[in-house]
Design a protein around this motif. Structure first.
Motif, PDB file in Angstrom:
ATOM      1  N   GLU A 188       1.704  14.587  -2.116  1.00  0.00           N
ATOM      2  CA  GLU A 188       2.956  13.931  -1.732  1.00  0.00           C
ATOM      3  C   GLU A 188       3.219  14.086  -0.237  1.00  0.00           C
ATOM      4  O   GLU A 188       3.702  13.176   0.423  1.00  0.00           O
ATOM      5  CB  GLU A 188       4.118  14.518  -2.540  1.00  0.00           C
ATOM      6  N   SER A 189       2.859  15.252   0.294  1.00  0.00           N
ATOM      7  CA  SER A 189       3.041  15.506   1.719  1.00  0.00           C
ATOM      8  C   SER A 189       2.211  14.537   2.563  1.00  0.00           C
ATOM      9  O   SER A 189       2.686  14.008   3.575  1.00  0.00           O
ATOM     10  CB  SER A 189       2.656  16.948   2.052  1.00  0.00           C
ATOM     11  N   LEU A 190       0.977  14.306   2.109  1.00  0.00           N
ATOM     12  CA  LEU A 190       0.106  13.367   2.830  1.00  0.00           C
ATOM     13  C   LEU A 190       0.682  11.944   2.805  1.00  0.00           C
ATOM     14  O   LEU A 190       0.646  11.229   3.805  1.00  0.00           O
ATOM     15  CB  LEU A 190      -1.290  13.363   2.192  1.00  0.00           C
ATOM     16  N   ARG A 191       1.205  11.532   1.655  1.00  0.00           N
ATOM     17  CA  ARG A 191       1.768  10.186   1.533  1.00  0.00           C
ATOM     18  C   ARG A 191       2.993  10.017   2.420  1.00  0.00           C
ATOM     19  O   ARG A 191       3.147   8.985   3.110  1.00  0.00           O
ATOM     20  CB  ARG A 191       2.133   9.898   0.089  1.00  0.00           C
ATOM     21  N   GLN A 192       3.878  11.028   2.394  1.00  0.00           N
ATOM     22  CA  GLN A 192       5.079  10.950   3.225  1.00  0.00           C
ATOM     23  C   GLN A 192       4.722  10.906   4.704  1.00  0.00           C
ATOM     24  O   GLN A 192       5.338  10.169   5.490  1.00  0.00           O
ATOM     25  CB  GLN A 192       5.999  12.142   2.929  1.00  0.00           C
ATOM     26  N   GLU A 193       3.702  11.672   5.075  1.00  0.00           N
ATOM     27  CA  GLU A 193       3.254  11.661   6.471  1.00  0.00           C
ATOM     28  C   GLU A 193       2.696  10.282   6.849  1.00  0.00           C
ATOM     29  O   GLU A 193       2.940   9.779   7.950  1.00  0.00           O
ATOM     30  CB  GLU A 193       2.189  12.733   6.673  1.00  0.00           C
ATOM     31  N   ARG A 194       1.979   9.665   5.917  1.00  0.00           N
ATOM     32  CA  ARG A 194       1.424   8.329   6.167  1.00  0.00           C
ATOM     33  C   ARG A 194       2.544   7.309   6.328  1.00  0.00           C
ATOM     34  O   ARG A 194       2.480   6.426   7.209  1.00  0.00           O
ATOM     35  CB  ARG A 194       0.514   7.932   5.005  1.00  0.00           C
ATOM     36  N   ILE A 195       3.580   7.387   5.490  1.00  0.00           N
ATOM     37  CA  ILE A 195       4.699   6.451   5.583  1.00  0.00           C
ATOM     38  C   ILE A 195       5.439   6.619   6.907  1.00  0.00           C
ATOM     39  O   ILE A 195       5.774   5.647   7.571  1.00  0.00           O
ATOM     40  CB  ILE A 195       5.670   6.647   4.394  1.00  0.00           C
ATOM     41  N   ARG A 196       5.659   7.902   7.286  1.00  0.00           N
ATOM     42  CA  ARG A 196       6.361   8.150   8.556  1.00  0.00           C
ATOM     43  C   ARG A 196       5.556   7.626   9.742  1.00  0.00           C
ATOM     44  O   ARG A 196       6.087   7.054  10.682  1.00  0.00           O
ATOM     45  CB  ARG A 196       6.628   9.643   8.720  1.00  0.00           C
ATOM     46  N   GLY A 197       4.246   7.809   9.684  1.00  0.00           N
ATOM     47  CA  GLY A 197       3.382   7.383  10.791  1.00  0.00           C
ATOM     48  C   GLY A 197       3.201   5.882  10.875  1.00  0.00           C
ATOM     49  O   GLY A 197       2.777   5.354  11.909  1.00  0.00           O
ATOM     50  N   ALA A 198       3.521   5.178   9.784  1.00  0.00           N
ATOM     51  CA  ALA A 198       3.306   3.729   9.762  1.00  0.00           C
ATOM     52  C   ALA A 198       4.248   2.993  10.722  1.00  0.00           C
ATOM     53  O   ALA A 198       3.931   1.934  11.230  1.00  0.00           O
ATOM     54  CB  ALA A 198       3.496   3.190   8.345  1.00  0.00           C
TER      55      ALA A 198
ATOM     56  N   GLY B  63       0.806  -1.209   0.000  1.00  0.00           N
ATOM     57  CA  GLY B  63       0.000   0.000   0.000  1.00  0.00           C
ATOM     58  C   GLY B  63       0.838   1.257   0.000  1.00  0.00           C
ATOM     59  O   GLY B  63       0.401   2.307  -0.488  1.00  0.00           O
ATOM     60  N   MET B  64       2.049   1.180   0.530  1.00  0.00           N
ATOM     61  CA  MET B  64       2.904   2.365   0.602  1.00  0.00           C
ATOM     62  C   MET B  64       3.647   2.636  -0.698  1.00  0.00           C
ATOM     63  O   MET B  64       4.202   3.710  -0.876  1.00  0.00           O
ATOM     64  CB  MET B  64       3.904   2.208   1.753  1.00  0.00           C
TER      65      MET B  64
ATOM     66  N   SER C 162      -2.695   6.504  -1.779  1.00  0.00           N
ATOM     67  CA  SER C 162      -4.038   6.053  -1.444  1.00  0.00           C
ATOM     68  C   SER C 162      -5.069   6.787  -2.297  1.00  0.00           C
ATOM     69  O   SER C 162      -4.744   7.737  -3.025  1.00  0.00           O
ATOM     70  CB  SER C 162      -4.310   6.311   0.045  1.00  0.00           C
ATOM     71  N   GLY C 163      -6.326   6.351  -2.230  1.00  0.00           N
ATOM     72  CA  GLY C 163      -7.393   7.008  -2.994  1.00  0.00           C
ATOM     73  C   GLY C 163      -7.520   8.478  -2.635  1.00  0.00           C
ATOM     74  O   GLY C 163      -7.677   9.335  -3.519  1.00  0.00           O
ATOM     75  N   TRP C 164      -7.443   8.763  -1.353  1.00  0.00           N
ATOM     76  CA  TRP C 164      -7.572  10.156  -0.910  1.00  0.00           C
ATOM     77  C   TRP C 164      -6.382  10.983  -1.398  1.00  0.00           C
ATOM     78  O   TRP C 164      -6.549  12.132  -1.846  1.00  0.00           O
ATOM     79  CB  TRP C 164      -7.663  10.211   0.610  1.00  0.00           C
ATOM     80  N   GLU C 165      -5.189  10.404  -1.337  1.00  0.00           N
ATOM     81  CA  GLU C 165      -3.996  11.132  -1.783  1.00  0.00           C
ATOM     82  C   GLU C 165      -4.058  11.397  -3.282  1.00  0.00           C
ATOM     83  O   GLU C 165      -3.637  12.471  -3.749  1.00  0.00           O
ATOM     84  CB  GLU C 165      -2.743  10.329  -1.418  1.00  0.00           C
ATOM     85  N   ASN C 166      -4.570  10.443  -4.047  1.00  0.00           N
ATOM     86  CA  ASN C 166      -4.737  10.675  -5.491  1.00  0.00           C
ATOM     87  C   ASN C 166      -5.758  11.783  -5.751  1.00  0.00           C
ATOM     88  O   ASN C 166      -5.580  12.608  -6.664  1.00  0.00           O
ATOM     89  CB  ASN C 166      -5.195   9.382  -6.174  1.00  0.00           C
ATOM     90  N   PHE C 167      -6.821  11.792  -4.957  1.00  0.00           N
ATOM     91  CA  PHE C 167      -7.851  12.825  -5.117  1.00  0.00           C
ATOM     92  C   PHE C 167      -7.276  14.215  -4.837  1.00  0.00           C
ATOM     93  O   PHE C 167      -7.497  15.167  -5.595  1.00  0.00           O
ATOM     94  CB  PHE C 167      -9.028  12.526  -4.169  1.00  0.00           C
ATOM     95  N   VAL C 168      -6.511  14.306  -3.733  1.00  0.00           N
ATOM     96  CA  VAL C 168      -5.888  15.588  -3.387  1.00  0.00           C
ATOM     97  C   VAL C 168      -4.901  16.007  -4.470  1.00  0.00           C
ATOM     98  O   VAL C 168      -4.728  17.187  -4.759  1.00  0.00           O
ATOM     99  CB  VAL C 168      -5.175  15.471  -2.012  1.00  0.00           C
TER     100      VAL C 168
END
Length: 360
Positions: A107-117, A87-88, A92-98
């Motif tokens: 990209e900021s949202l994705r990087q934040e998600r990876i860091r938080g994982a 998934g990383m 994600s669907g939301w990140e593609n929408f943004v």
């Protein structure tokens, strides 16, 4: 399965292993006590009942079933990690929408998600739990092997004793057989002897032979009783050794699977982490490509140097790829064999896990 549940299962397994070791040591101790009584010529009754052996075996089966459940849980968690990594690799669907409105925000949202994982900590925790269970199993295996060695030594001595006892029994019986015709002959002589003096001598000789005969009969009875006691001891000992061997074999299957699984998890972690890094490097490259022409010109010289270094690194990576693939395939083959042994040994548990048949 939550972390707290998993930790609770590990604690329960540790308690069960501790109890199992106490039960195993207790039975071996009873075997040794019985052996000491036999050597001392004391009461040789054995108080090790089949019910006691069955209880220990049932407890060992329960313990191994609990640990097998833990292993299945580790497999499930590992599979979930693999999905997390997959998934990383993409947004994600939301990140593609943004991303339709702001690529930077996406990209900021994705990087934040990876860091938080916190993937590193999770996987290291998984490997740590594997190591704890392996250590638990190795400790139990060591106990089983120690007790098996003790009982086997006792059995060897007892078998020697029984062999000597049977030889003494056979010798007494052979002597009794030799005395029978002699006594019969003396009795016949006495019955026809007319001389009082000669008759008295014959009767004295017969009395001595009868005394010897009765002593041999008593000796025969003692040897039979001892032989029977030793035989019971041997049978109990053989049953216990077989039980210890079976338990040890089960421990080895569990240890083999866990160690192989841990190796695979290390390979998985390394491969997936590199995959994420590669994906991140590609995204950085795309972003650099989007920077204005003037910036590109200024960065051209530096990028040329980076490119040369990257090419060199790529060549090194490609050269090392073959060794990595051979190692990974070897681990996969080992895991397949370990999984097969585990599935055959714990088929009922695997079926319950795969078909969700708990509580049936």
């Amino acid at each position: 399965m939550s972390t707290s549940q998993f930790d609770k299962m590990i604690q329960d397994s540790q308690d069960t292993v501790k109890e199992s070791k106490a039960k195993i040591s207790s039975i071996t101790s009873q075997m040794e006590t019985a052996r000491e009584k036999i050597e001392a010529g004391e009461d040789q009754g054995l108080d090790i009942e089949n019910a006691t052996l069955d209880d220990v075996q049932a407890h060992a089966d329960l313990m191994n079933a609990n640990i097998a459940e833990l292993i299945m849980g580790l497999d499930d968690t590992t599979a979930a990690f693999s999905k997390d990594f997959d998934g990383m690799r993409s947004k994600s669907g939301w990140e593609n929408f943004v991303g339709f409105f702001s690529k930077g925000k996406s990209e900021s949202l994705r990087q934040e998600r990876i860091r938080g994982a916190n993937i590193d900590d999770k996987l290291q925790d998984l490997i740590s739990k594997s190591d704890i269970i392996v250590s638990l199993l190795k400790d139990q295996l060591e106990t089983l092997q120690e007790q098996q060695e003790k009982v086997q030594q006792n059995l060897t001595s007892t078998l020697d004793d029984r062999e000597a006892t049977v030889q003494e029994l056979e010798a007494a019986r052979a002597e009794l057989l030799e005395l029978d015709p002699v006594i019969v002959e003396l009795e016949n002589k006495i019955s026809v002897e007319q001389d009082a003096t000669a008759r008295t001598q014959l009767e004295t000789e017969l009395a001595n032979l009868n005394e010897k005969y009765n002593a041999l009969v008593q000796q025969e009875q003692v040897k039979i009783a001892k032989s029977q006691t030793l035989e019971r001891y041997v049978e109990k000992g053989k049953t216990w050794v077989d039980s210890l061997q079976n338990q040890a074999a089960t421990q080895m299957v569990l240890i083999n699977k866990l160690q192989t699984d841990t190796q695979q998890r290390v390979v998985l972690y390394d491969a997936l982490t590199k995959s994420l890094k590669t994906a991140q490097q590609q995204e950085v490259a795309h972003r650099i490509n989007e920077i204005g022409v003037e910036t590109d010109k200024e960065a051209q010289t530096a990028m040329a140097g980076i490119g040369a270094a990257t090419n060199q690194r790529m060549a090194d990576m490609m050269e090392a790829h073959e060794d990595s693939m051979v190692f990974a395939r070897d681990i996969i083959e080992k895991k397949a064999k370990a999984d097969d042994r585990f599935a055959r040994r714990f088929s009922a548990i695997v079926e319950k896990h795969d078909k969700n048949l708990y509580g049936g």
